[in-house]
Design a protein around this motif. Structure first.
Motif, PDB file in Angstrom:
ATOM      1  N   SER A 237     -30.880 -39.930 -45.091  1.00 15.48           N
ATOM      2  CA  SER A 237     -29.539 -40.200 -45.599  1.00 15.48           C
ATOM      3  C   SER A 237     -28.594 -40.384 -44.432  1.00 15.48           C
ATOM      4  N   GLN A 238     -27.436 -40.895 -44.774  1.00 18.42           N
ATOM      5  CA  GLN A 238     -26.458 -41.229 -43.760  1.00 18.42           C
ATOM      6  C   GLN A 238     -25.123 -40.775 -44.302  1.00 18.42           C
ATOM      7  N   GLU A 239     -24.314 -40.219 -43.428  1.00 12.25           N
ATOM      8  CA  GLU A 239     -23.058 -39.645 -43.918  1.00 12.25           C
ATOM      9  C   GLU A 239     -22.015 -39.951 -42.856  1.00 12.25           C
ATOM     10  N   ASP A 240     -20.895 -40.503 -43.273  1.00 14.72           N
ATOM     11  CA  ASP A 240     -19.863 -40.825 -42.278  1.00 14.72           C
ATOM     12  C   ASP A 240     -19.249 -39.547 -41.734  1.00 14.72           C
TER      13      ASP A 240
ATOM     14  N   HIS B 188     -30.935 -50.253 -40.404  1.00 12.38           N
ATOM     15  CA  HIS B 188     -30.251 -49.159 -39.712  1.00 12.38           C
ATOM     16  C   HIS B 188     -30.979 -48.912 -38.411  1.00 12.38           C
TER      17      HIS B 188
ATOM     18  N   GLU C 172     -33.224 -47.340 -36.002  1.00  9.18           N
ATOM     19  CA  GLU C 172     -34.362 -46.397 -36.080  1.00  9.18           C
ATOM     20  C   GLU C 172     -35.127 -46.592 -34.780  1.00  9.18           C
TER      21      GLU C 172
ATOM     22  N   GLU D  10     -21.331 -41.680 -37.668  1.00 10.93           N
ATOM     23  CA  GLU D  10     -21.992 -41.107 -38.832  1.00 10.93           C
ATOM     24  C   GLU D  10     -23.051 -40.105 -38.393  1.00 10.93           C
ATOM     25  N   TYR D  11     -23.469 -39.309 -39.356  1.00  3.55           N
ATOM     26  CA  TYR D  11     -24.615 -38.427 -39.146  1.00  3.55           C
ATOM     27  C   TYR D  11     -25.797 -39.039 -39.856  1.00  3.55           C
ATOM     28  N   TYR D  12     -26.964 -38.901 -39.263  1.00  9.48           N
ATOM     29  CA  TYR D  12     -28.176 -39.324 -39.940  1.00  9.48           C
ATOM     30  C   TYR D  12     -29.041 -38.103 -40.187  1.00  9.48           C
TER      31      TYR D  12
ATOM     32  N   ILE E  81     -35.273 -42.424 -42.034  1.00  8.50           N
ATOM     33  CA  ILE E  81     -33.883 -42.029 -42.262  1.00  8.50           C
ATOM     34  C   ILE E  81     -33.745 -41.616 -43.713  1.00  8.50           C
TER      35      ILE E  81
ATOM     36  N   ARG F 171     -23.320 -52.337 -36.473  1.00 11.33           N
ATOM     37  CA  ARG F 171     -23.241 -51.257 -37.454  1.00 11.33           C
ATOM     38  C   ARG F 171     -22.786 -51.917 -38.743  1.00 11.33           C
TER      39      ARG F 171
ATOM     40  N   ARG G 191     -30.738 -33.375 -38.328  1.00  7.83           N
ATOM     41  CA  ARG G 191     -29.492 -34.118 -38.438  1.00  7.83           C
ATOM     42  C   ARG G 191     -29.061 -34.516 -37.038  1.00  7.83           C
TER      43      ARG G 191
END
Ligand SMILES: Cc1cc2nc3c(=O)[nH]c(=O)nc-3n(C[C@H](O)[C@H](O)[C@H](O)COP(=O)(O)OP(=O)(O)OC[C@H]3O[C@@H](n4cnc5c(N)ncnc54)[C@H](O)[C@@H]3O)c2cc1C
Ligand SMILES: Nc1ncnc2c1ncn2[C@@H]1O[C@H](COP(=O)(O)O)[C@@H](O)[C@H]1O
Lengths: 373, 260
Positions: A236-239, A113, A115, B163-165, A234, A53, B157
């Motif tokens: 977007s990515q959000e923690d 990332h 996928e 994390e979220y993708y 992908i 990661r 999502r």
């Protein structure tokens, strides 16, 4: 199926074999049409997927190297790590220091990332070329997404979320043990005629070996044709805002319904802080809305492996216990002497947590103070 | 336009108890239910149908008793139900199950989106969805908790480790649905009545274009070798007494274990 210890073969029979094992007089046998022996001999070596990661190794990869090393030693085969990513500098060396004999690296911008299309293509191609006997992946969200896709493409078996792995000496088959029915039973699964034998392994159960900088190994780059492998894009990515990191905690003080509310959990938090540990809970406090789900340990929560786990006001249902198998020492405080948690604990205190915990806090602080003087 | 939901009938594992005397699984009177995750998958499909039109088809592979969960799905609002039932399907692991489901779904084409539960609570494997997508050559997104369908694609999502993708895929595709996605509706009385009148399509191996070597036990690479009950190997020392005695004992023990 097994009802009250009696085998009933009816329309619901799935040929799972449970009855064969449970029959005390060996009266039941399961006639499996044995598939003729195939070229399973051609396949050798133990592979582990080293999940990354942000170009860092995930802890589960090191755990897989730990168990993989044991399996490879029994089979007298090589332990091979697989790295997929966009920048992998230094990671292969680290894997070797933790037990790998060889590391295959596939470096490609498309692998930056996770996928599932690109990762499936890369891993399957490498497996088809090199023919490993065993492929292990972490039972993480990404590992459990990738493994079935790869297994189906290879048309081989896959055992999910294993908590035990061993080699059957007579056959060389991988014995894959995992919980089923919410942890109420355990099943050992084999993949006798297909290769590779694939399994995902639950994090926090296997032990990583300490790094040994003197270990040497082979690092190979695989030339992977990048192409239109991606199946998804992908955006977007959000923690996730993780409030706690139970998986890494060394000491955990856990509260259940017996904590009786947020104030009770506050008391347990105080004990945790005193011990330099972290608070966790059973599902009951989460369902009651006393605390966020991130703190839950068990089948549908986190699997933990601390040196010390103190369960306070937790009855110890099987769904909770599967999450704490890896704990070194389990202490239970419960006022019901018949609570099942006592069977899963090293030290059991039968009493009221609201009386015992404040005394513990005071006494431990006193000892700590004496040490500082 | 079809929305397909794969559902599975499972024993209610919350009810499963070990008989402490015989150490056996108590299965007597254990209810069979629709896998809870699949209720959320069905709810997601019903909402999309109500928004975009088309019909919701539920599919299950199982013994004839599995018809019960198809009726539950019809009562919730599914339009049609298909039961894949054949003694030859018995003993299927996730690979053979997904192969069989794939053959049925090909017969139901054209398909817009396929829904599975994220996992089934009996085996907890979470494998059938992604394997099914692979057999069909479709993209999949697993562990979805939010999704939007546009003309030719889907945005979803998914929750990963930390994390979220937000992920996009072309249709047709397959999603596996997490329990946090929605609140499944309850069947209405009218829905129950309609469900009882709706005929259920039953397909055996004969009705599908399948290779008999890939279904059931014969098509399953994995075998259950042994089943046993979990053992908790700890030598418990239990103490009773007043809080003062108990806390003294524990503090001393923890100190001895070098945990303080
Ligand atoms: C599919 C599924 C998944 C699940 N996953 C999980 C999971 O991941 N994690 C999990 O924990 N559970 C899980 N559960 C729920 C599990 O079955 C139990 O409901 C839950 O663990 C019970 O929590 P508890 O022990 O805190 O509460 P209870 O069972 O209510 O036990 C409370 C205990 O506290 C004791 N007590 C009360 N007051 C005091 C006091 N003052 N001092 C000392 N002791 C006291 C009581 O004697 C009792 O033993 C799951 C269930 C299902 C169906
Ligand atoms: N026999 C089956 N019939 C229909 N759908 C199934 C079957 N088995 C599994 N599924 C689907 O696959 C999902 C994941 O199941 P599992 O891989 O067994 O955890 C379930 O939630 C269902 O949507």
């Amino acid at each position: 199926m097994i009802i009250e210890g009696m085998a009933i073969v009816n329309e619901g029979c799935t040929a799972c074999g449970a009855c064969v094992d449970l029959c005390p007089v060996e009266a039941i046998s399961l006639d499996l049409d044995e598939i003729p022996t195939d070229e399973t001999d051609e396949y050798c070596d133990v592979w582990v997927w080293l999940e990354t990661r942000d170009n860092r190794l995930e802890g589960v990869g090191l755990e897989l190297l730990g168990i993989g090393r044991e399996l490879a030693d029994i089979k007298q085969e090589k332990l091979v790590g697989i790295l997929l990513g966009s920048k992998l500098e230094g990671l292969a060396e680290k894997a070797i220091s933790h037990g790998a004999d060889r590391v295959w690296c596939i470096t490609d911008p498309a692998l930056e990332h996770y996928e599932n299309g690109a990762y499936t293509a890369a891993l399957t191609e490498l497996i088809n070329q090199e023919k490993p006997a065993i492929v292990l992946l972490g039972a993480t969200p990404d590992g459990r997404d990738l493994a079935p896709r790869v297994a189906a493409r290879l048309q081989t078996g896959l055992t999910a979320d294993c908590t035990g792995l061993a080699i059957e000496l007579e056959t060389g088959n991988l014995l894959q043990t995992r919980p089923a029915f919410g942890g109420n039973i355990m099943a050992t699964i084999i993949t006798p005629h297909h290769r590779p034998q694939m399994a995902t392994v639950r994090p926090q159960i296997m032990k990583a070996r300490p790094a040994d900088a003197a270990r040497t190994g082979e690092i190979l780059d695989y030339p992977f044709e990048s192409g239109a492998w991606a199946l998804t894009r992908i955006l977007s990515q959000e923690d996730t805002q993780k409030q706690v990191n139970l998986e890494q905690a060394d000491i955990i003080v856990a509260g259940g319904r017996g904590a009786d509310g947020p104030e009770g959990l506050q008391l347990l938090q105080e004990l945790a802080t005193t011990l330099g540990g972290t608070l966790a809970v059973s599902r009951a406090p989460v369902e009651e809305g006393w605390i966020a789900p991130d703190y839950q340990v068990g089948q549908t929560g986190k699997t933990v492996a601390p040196r010390l786990y103190i369960a306070c006001g937790i009855s110890g249902t099987i769904q909770h216990l599967v999450g704490i198998q890896g704990a070194d020492i389990v202490v239970a405080i419960n006022r019901d002497p018949k609570a099942p948690i006592f069977q899963a604990a090293d030290y059991g205190l039968v009493g009221d947590l609201f009386e015992i915990v404040p005394l513990l806090i005071t006494k431990i602080r006193k000892i700590q103070k004496q040490r500082h003087q | 336009m079809r929305w397909i939901v794969c559902i599975k009938q499972v024993p209610d594992t919350t009810e499963i108890r070990i008989d402490s005397r015989t150490n056996n699984l108590v299965r007597e009177g254990i209810a069979s239910i629709m896998n809870p995750y699949d209720c959320h998958a069905l709810e997601a499909a019903l909402q999309l149908r109500d928004q975009h039109g088309g019909q919701v088809t539920v599919v299950t592979m199982g013994p004839s008793q599995a018809e019960e969960c198809l009726r539950d799905a019809l009562a919730m609002g599914a339009d049609e139900a298909v039961l894949l039932s054949d003694p030859a399907f018995r003993g299927a692991d996730t690979l053979a199950t997904s192969y069989t489901l794939a053959a049925a779904i090909r017969r139901l084409a054209p398909v817009q989106l396929i829904f599975c539960g994220k996992q089934a609570i009996d085996g907890d494997t979470a494998q059938v969805g992604p394997e099914l997508a692979e057999w069909l050559g479709l993209p999949h997104i697993a562990g979805v908790e939010y999704l939007v369908v546009k003309a030719n694609n889907i945005t979803a999502r998914r929750e990963a480790e930390s994390e979220y993708y937000l992920v996009e895929a072309n249709l047709p595709a397959l999603v596996t649905i997490s329990r946090t996605m929605n609140e499944p509706r309850l069947p209405s009385v009218w829905g129950r009545l309609r469900a009882n009148r709706t005929p259920i399509t039953v397909w055996t191996g004969e009705d599908l274009d399948i290779d008999p070597n890939r279904i059931g036990l014969a098509g399953s690479p994995t075998r259950v070798k042994r089943i046993f009950y979990p053992q908790h190997q700890r030598q418990t020392q239990i103490r009773q007494g007043n809080a003062e005695q108990l806390s003294n004992w524990l503090v001393k023990t923890l100190a001895e274990e070098r945990l303080l």
